[in-house]
Design an enzyme around this catalytic site. Structure first.
Site, PDB file in Angstrom:
ATOM      1  N   LYS A 203       4.178   0.064   2.245  1.00 15.29           N
ATOM      2  CA  LYS A 203       4.275  -0.078   3.792  1.00 15.29           C
ATOM      3  C   LYS A 203       3.616  -1.361   4.283  1.00 15.29           C
ATOM      4  O   LYS A 203       2.501  -1.776   3.912  1.00 15.29           O
ATOM      5  CB  LYS A 203       3.570   1.214   4.327  1.00 15.29           C
ATOM      6  CG  LYS A 203       3.183   1.160   5.717  1.00 15.29           C
ATOM      7  CD  LYS A 203       2.620   2.230   6.153  1.00 15.29           C
ATOM      8  CE  LYS A 203       2.416   2.157   7.737  1.00 15.29           C
ATOM      9  NZ  LYS A 203       1.508   3.615   8.291  1.00 15.29           N
ATOM     10  N   LYS A 257       8.768   0.856   3.755  1.00 19.44           N
ATOM     11  CA  LYS A 257       8.704   0.750   5.115  1.00 19.44           C
ATOM     12  C   LYS A 257       8.148  -0.353   5.654  1.00 19.44           C
ATOM     13  O   LYS A 257       7.095  -0.828   5.117  1.00 19.44           O
ATOM     14  CB  LYS A 257       7.861   2.042   5.542  1.00 19.44           C
ATOM     15  CG  LYS A 257       7.460   2.170   7.289  1.00 19.44           C
ATOM     16  CD  LYS A 257       6.561   3.179   7.229  1.00 19.44           C
ATOM     17  CE  LYS A 257       6.291   3.071   8.784  1.00 19.44           C
ATOM     18  NZ  LYS A 257       4.932   3.655   9.217  1.00 19.44           N
TER      19      LYS A 257
END
Ligand code: PBG
Length: 337
Positions: A203, A257
């Site tokens: 992320k 992400k």
């Protein structure tokens, strides 16, 4: 013979002239059941509060969130991902540990309304802390930062609270070192050894989360998340290390992400682990910028959304977390691309 010399024997356009041939040779297919719908849940009853930064999305009270879960089931989506927007915030995010908190309430309502729809819970503290960071803070040599190991302890407790309420899958998003191992241990000790973990493994510290932070009321009140989320300018190998560690700690599924600006990362992860279930989060900024442009009439929302999701799949993602999940189900039923 050089490649040019093969013309006109080889004509790649032959595969493109007829719609029927195009359809026959298409290799990437979006499926409704791979779509996960994020939902924002706030306390109360019959509350439906618009999210200005994300047109078409709302903060919902548990009863209305449960309606959405039922709808997700009717449409055949893969599941829902719940985010809590609590009333009370404090420095430790204690509200996140309450068995009667907004997320446990939403899980129970969802399970009553549609027991077979997969309920995933986002596991983090940024919506619950008054400073908006992903765990309690500590001072070290003049620097204020998130206390990694204290957060691990709390994440374990929060995971057990979610599992006890009936969550099917736990998705830690805080990028703390060791989080998957700590959560796995806590879940196992509480008798939830069969509850899987989907880790937000790679992320990035991304400006694409802007609209979400308004939706979840989780913007950091000072500084940013760069001391725990990844630097976009580091080569993809670091994402592979993050994933390798998460898998070693017991992650059952992993995530990259955001999605669109990180297709290279998705590709690399898929190459390295062909068999590991890989999710990609098509985040709020990716959604809202298309919405805004579509409202101006500058582009076609449906075509852009389907093209983006197809690209994310083509890069190698199995699971797509997207704010277009419901629309995609309708679009695919209308006219599969
Ligand atoms: C919580 C969390 C965030 C998102 C998912 N989980 C925000 C953040 O890290 O600041 C972003 C999702 C989106 O932008 O759609 N840690």
């Amino acid at each position: 013979m050089n490649p040019q010399g093969m013309f006109p024997t080889v004509r790649l356009r032959r595969l493109r002239y007829l719609p029927a041939v195009r359809r026959l040779v298409r290799q990437v297919h979006l499926r409704t059941e791979q779509m996960i719908l994020p939902l924002f849940v706030r306390p109360g009853r019959a509350v439906k509060k618009e999210i200005p930064s994300m047109p078409g999305h709302y903060q919902l009270s548990p009863d209305l969130a449960a309606e959405e879960v039922r709808e997700a089931g009717r449409l055949g989506l893969g599941g829902v991902l719940l985010f809590g927007v609590p009333e009370h915030k404090d420095p430790e995010g204690r509200e996140a540990l309450r068995p009667d908190g907004v997320i446990p309430q939403a899980i129970r309502a969802a399970k009553d309304a549609a027991p077979n729809v997969l309920v995933i819970t986002d596991l983090c503290f940024c919506e619950y802390t008054d400073h908006g960071h992903c765990g309690p803070l500590y001072q070290r040599t003049g620097r204020t930062d998130v206390d990694n190991d204290a957060t691990l302890e709390l994440l374990g407790q929060q995971a057990v609270v979610h599992a006890q309420a009936g969550a099917d899958l736990i998705a830690p998003s805080g990028m703390m070192d060791g989080m998957v191992g700590a959560i796995r241990k806590a879940l196992d000790a509480a008798g939830f050894s069969d509850v899987p973990i989907l880790s937000y493994s790679a992320k990035y510290a991304s400006a694409f989360y802007g609209p979400f932070r308004q939706a979840a009321e989780s913007a950091p009140q000072f500084g940013d998340r760069r001391s725990y989320q990844m630097d976009p300018a580091v080569r993809t190998e670091q994402a592979l290390r993050e994933i390798e560690l998460d898998l070693a700690e017991g992650a059952d599924m992993v995530m990259v992400k955001p999605a669109l600006a990180y297709l290279d990362v998705i590709r690399e992860v898929r190459r390295r682990w062909p068999e590991v279930p890989l999710a990609a989060y098509n985040v709020s900024g990716e959604y809202s910028m298309v919405k805004a442009a579509a409202e101006q009439g500058w582009l076609d929302e449906k075509l852009i959304a389907l093209e983006m999701l197809t690209a994310i799949c083509r890069a190698g993602a199995d699971i797509l977390i997207t704010y277009w999940a419901k629309q995609t189900a309708h679009w695919l039923a209308e006219s599969p691309i």
